[in-house]
Design a protein around this motif. Structure first.
Motif, PDB file in Angstrom:
ATOM      1  N   ILE A 106       0.928  -1.120  -0.159  1.00 53.24           N
ATOM      2  CA  ILE A 106      -0.113   0.106   0.009  1.00 53.24           C
ATOM      3  C   ILE A 106       0.934   1.193  -0.174  1.00 53.24           C
ATOM      4  O   ILE A 106       0.520   2.262  -0.679  1.00 53.24           O
ATOM      5  CB  ILE A 106      -1.017   0.258   1.333  1.00 53.24           C
ATOM      6  CG1 ILE A 106      -2.078  -1.320   0.962  1.00 53.24           C
ATOM      7  CG2 ILE A 106      -1.766   1.288   1.340  1.00 53.24           C
ATOM      8  CD1 ILE A 106      -2.685  -1.524   2.218  1.00 53.24           C
ATOM      9  N   ASP A 107       2.017   1.127   0.723  1.00 53.88           N
ATOM     10  CA  ASP A 107       2.918   2.292   0.871  1.00 53.88           C
ATOM     11  C   ASP A 107       3.471   2.710  -0.607  1.00 53.88           C
ATOM     12  O   ASP A 107       3.869   3.898  -0.689  1.00 53.88           O
ATOM     13  CB  ASP A 107       4.072   2.089   1.728  1.00 53.88           C
ATOM     14  CG  ASP A 107       3.651   2.036   3.341  1.00 53.88           C
ATOM     15  OD1 ASP A 107       2.577   2.608   3.396  1.00 53.88           O
ATOM     16  OD2 ASP A 107       4.208   1.565   3.843  1.00 53.88           O
ATOM     17  N   THR A 108       3.586   1.993  -1.529  1.00 50.84           N
ATOM     18  CA  THR A 108       3.929   2.284  -2.926  1.00 50.84           C
ATOM     19  C   THR A 108       2.933   3.124  -3.364  1.00 50.84           C
ATOM     20  O   THR A 108       3.245   3.754  -4.496  1.00 50.84           O
ATOM     21  CB  THR A 108       3.785   0.891  -3.958  1.00 50.84           C
ATOM     22  OG1 THR A 108       2.511   0.663  -3.997  1.00 50.84           O
ATOM     23  CG2 THR A 108       5.061  -0.022  -3.322  1.00 50.84           C
ATOM     24  N   GLY A 109       1.700   3.544  -3.003  1.00 56.93           N
ATOM     25  CA  GLY A 109       0.658   4.201  -3.726  1.00 56.93           C
ATOM     26  C   GLY A 109       0.247   3.538  -5.140  1.00 56.93           C
ATOM     27  O   GLY A 109      -0.543   4.380  -5.896  1.00 56.93           O
ATOM     28  N   LEU A 110       0.484   2.300  -5.278  1.00 56.48           N
ATOM     29  CA  LEU A 110       0.089   1.678  -6.643  1.00 56.48           C
ATOM     30  C   LEU A 110      -0.834   0.606  -6.401  1.00 56.48           C
ATOM     31  O   LEU A 110      -1.479   0.129  -7.324  1.00 56.48           O
ATOM     32  CB  LEU A 110       1.318   1.229  -7.026  1.00 56.48           C
ATOM     33  CG  LEU A 110       2.436   2.137  -7.600  1.00 56.48           C
ATOM     34  CD1 LEU A 110       3.728   1.421  -7.984  1.00 56.48           C
ATOM     35  CD2 LEU A 110       2.004   3.042  -8.587  1.00 56.48           C
ATOM     36  N   VAL A 111      -1.458   0.474  -5.154  1.00 55.97           N
ATOM     37  CA  VAL A 111      -2.442  -0.378  -4.975  1.00 55.97           C
ATOM     38  C   VAL A 111      -3.800  -0.018  -5.567  1.00 55.97           C
ATOM     39  O   VAL A 111      -4.084   1.054  -4.995  1.00 55.97           O
ATOM     40  CB  VAL A 111      -2.529  -0.992  -3.564  1.00 55.97           C
ATOM     41  CG1 VAL A 111      -3.690  -1.891  -3.435  1.00 55.97           C
ATOM     42  CG2 VAL A 111      -1.171  -1.675  -3.179  1.00 55.97           C
TER      43      VAL A 111
END
Length: 202
Positions: free
Chosen positions: A176-181
């Motif tokens: 989730i921390d990637t911002g890509l989910v």
């Protein structure tokens, strides 16, 4: 004037593939995700859960009793097929080759985590592109974070389990921390989301 040639579909796989990756707490989560899925799911499924290489795993056998999908331990050279779950065996990493066949690699000493979700997702991303759905379930650590970036870079989709229903939020939190989910989902909602995604993309 030169006619424009329609670009050929670059991916040999013509159906969706769902990668379920997990670590600690994964058996219960995998069971809840796979149990409601129908035998005719129009997608292939790969299951990867961190398992100590010095322990035999019965994961494939356990999951086979809990879902209508066909389930077996992945073997080197296996093909992906709709309605079939391939489970990464203990002490091996799994990659997906350019011919969309399974490649199994021996692992070394700990760390890193094994089987590697990053290796699985990165190779799946470059071979299957837009047909990939990665689902990051409960687990410690940050394995799958690089794989998530690869999946989205190649046009695929990522779901992650939410914190409330995760036994351990390390892996889904890192994803989730990637911002890509695309979607953060409670465990009871993931099977429905996978089913809808598979039917929309087959």
């Amino acid at each position: 004037m030169i006619d424009r040639v329609t670009e050929a579909d670059p991916y040999p796989l013509k159906f969706p593939v769902v990668a379920l990756v997990a670590s600690a707490g994964g058996l219960d989560a995998l069971t809840e995700v796979l149990a409601p899925l129908p035998a005719d799911l129009p997608a292939a499924v790969i299951v990867s859960q961190h398992v100590s290489p010095d322990r035999a795993t019965l994961l494939a056998e356990i999951l086979r009793e809990r879902t209508a999908l066909r389930v077996h331990a992945a073997d080197d050279g296996d093909e992906l097929a709709p309605g079939t779950v391939l489970v990464v065996p203990a002490a091996r990493h799994l990659i997906v080759t350019s011919a969309t066949r399974i490649g199994l690699l021996d692992t070394g000493a700990l760390p890193p985590a094994r089987p590697s979700a990053d290796l699985l997702l990165a190779t799946l991303a470059v071979t299957c592109g837009t047909r990939v759905l990665a689902v990051v379930l409960t687990g410690r650590g940050a394995d799958a974070q690089a794989g998530v970036r690869a999946v989205v870079h190649c046009g695929g989709t990522v779901f992650a389990q939410d914190e409330v229903t995760s036994a351990y939020f390390g892996m889904p939190g890192a994803a989730i921390d990637t911002g890509l989910v695309r979607d953060v989902l409670g465990l009871p909602d993931i099977a429905t989301a996978i089913h809808a995604h598979a039917h929309a993309h087959h």
